[in-house]
Design a protein around this motif. Structure first.
Motif, PDB file in Angstrom:
ATOM      1  N   ASP A  27      10.235  20.099  -9.319  1.00 45.37           N
ATOM      2  CA  ASP A  27       9.389  20.386 -10.486  1.00 45.37           C
ATOM      3  C   ASP A  27       8.453  21.556 -10.130  1.00 45.37           C
ATOM      4  N   THR A  54       1.072  22.473  -5.286  1.00 48.76           N
ATOM      5  CA  THR A  54       1.335  22.137  -6.680  1.00 48.76           C
ATOM      6  C   THR A  54       0.829  23.277  -7.545  1.00 48.76           C
ATOM      7  N   VAL A  58      -1.209  18.324 -12.051  1.00 46.17           N
ATOM      8  CA  VAL A  58      -0.693  16.999 -11.692  1.00 46.17           C
ATOM      9  C   VAL A  58      -0.631  16.859 -10.171  1.00 46.17           C
ATOM     10  N   ASP A  60      -0.003  14.799  -6.495  1.00 46.97           N
ATOM     11  CA  ASP A  60       1.069  13.910  -6.050  1.00 46.97           C
ATOM     12  C   ASP A  60       0.669  13.309  -4.708  1.00 46.97           C
ATOM     13  N   GLU A  92       0.040   7.367   3.521  1.00 51.20           N
ATOM     14  CA  GLU A  92       0.393   8.420   2.568  1.00 51.20           C
ATOM     15  C   GLU A  92      -0.439   9.678   2.822  1.00 51.20           C
ATOM     16  N   GLU A  94      -2.072  12.740   0.566  1.00 53.26           N
ATOM     17  CA  GLU A  94      -2.355  13.200  -0.800  1.00 53.26           C
ATOM     18  C   GLU A  94      -2.143  14.703  -0.944  1.00 53.26           C
ATOM     19  N   ALA A  97      -4.114  18.381  -6.979  1.00 54.95           N
ATOM     20  CA  ALA A  97      -3.658  19.349  -7.978  1.00 54.95           C
ATOM     21  C   ALA A  97      -4.091  20.763  -7.603  1.00 54.95           C
ATOM     22  N   PHE A 132       8.001  11.516  -2.848  1.00 53.61           N
ATOM     23  CA  PHE A 132       6.704  11.669  -3.507  1.00 53.61           C
ATOM     24  C   PHE A 132       6.529  10.586  -4.573  1.00 53.61           C
ATOM     25  N   ALA A 133       5.298  10.115  -4.729  1.00 51.41           N
ATOM     26  CA  ALA A 133       5.016   9.025  -5.662  1.00 51.41           C
ATOM     27  C   ALA A 133       5.303   9.429  -7.102  1.00 51.41           C
ATOM     28  N   GLU A 134       4.939  10.639  -7.494  1.00 54.81           N
ATOM     29  CA  GLU A 134       5.088  11.072  -8.884  1.00 54.81           C
ATOM     30  C   GLU A 134       6.403  11.785  -9.154  1.00 54.81           C
ATOM     31  N   ARG A 135       6.755  12.726  -8.297  1.00 58.36           N
ATOM     32  CA  ARG A 135       7.888  13.603  -8.590  1.00 58.36           C
ATOM     33  C   ARG A 135       9.203  13.148  -7.964  1.00 58.36           C
ATOM     34  N   GLY A 136       9.175  12.100  -7.170  1.00 59.81           N
ATOM     35  CA  GLY A 136      10.420  11.554  -6.627  1.00 59.81           C
ATOM     36  C   GLY A 136      10.825  12.174  -5.302  1.00 59.81           C
TER      37      GLY A 136
END
Ligand SMILES: [Cu+2]
Length: 163
Positions: A27, A54, A58, A60, A92, A94, A97, A132-136
């Motif tokens: 993404d 990023t 957003v 991630d 994790e 972080e 953004a 990644f938690a949001e983008r896979g």
């Protein structure tokens, strides 16, 4: 002899640029220049460094990684403890953004390959999956480079993006 020398030089230069460019897109997440440092003969773990940025608002979170090159991959951070730099695992990492997260040899975040299948030698490369938690997930290739070469190539790519 002069034309031959010139041709050899030209070939070297033209190979250098594409070989250094290691970028992956998930993404609007950009993974830049992943590299691992060689593992000494008696050491069964090795560190992987990469830059993550990023382009949007957003954020991630890097929650894990896996590779056929080792049994497991841990997310690590480093901190001074009693005057000694020590690394420890974190659950994790972080990625805020609109931010560039850089990992470099010598301190801070890195990925740790635990129980290597085989020693990592300079010039090798191996696949690595980042989660990644949001983008896979994304599959990338990691090159094995000396700390100095990896640092230089990563810095070169950053420089190119800013100009
Ligand atoms: Cu580590």
């Amino acid at each position: 002899m002069r034309p031959i020398i010139f041709l050899m030089l030209a070939a070297t230069l033209s190979m250098a640029a594409p070989a250094m460019a290691q970028e992956y897109r998930l993404d609007d997440l950009l993974i830049t220049h992943p590299f691992a440092t060689p593992s000494p003969p008696s050491v069964d773990h090795a560190a992987v460094y990469l830059d993550i940025s990023t382009a949007s608002e957003v954020p991630d979170v890097l929650v894990g990684a896996s590779t056929p090159a080792s049994d497991t991959v841990e997310l690590h951070d480093m901190a001074m403890e009693g005057g000694v730099m020590r690394m420890f695992s974190v659950s994790e990492i972080e990625v805020p953004a609109s931010t560039l997260l850089t990992m470099r040899p010598g301190g801070g975040y890195h990925l740790m390959l635990m129980d290597l299948v085989a020693p990592l030698r300079e010039g090798d490369s191996f696949p690595l999956t980042l989660m990644f938690a949001e983008r896979g997930e994304i599959d990338i290739h990691v090159r094995v480079q000396s700390a100095g070469d990896g640092r230089a190539d990563a810095g070169e790519l950053l420089h190119r993006h800013r100009h």
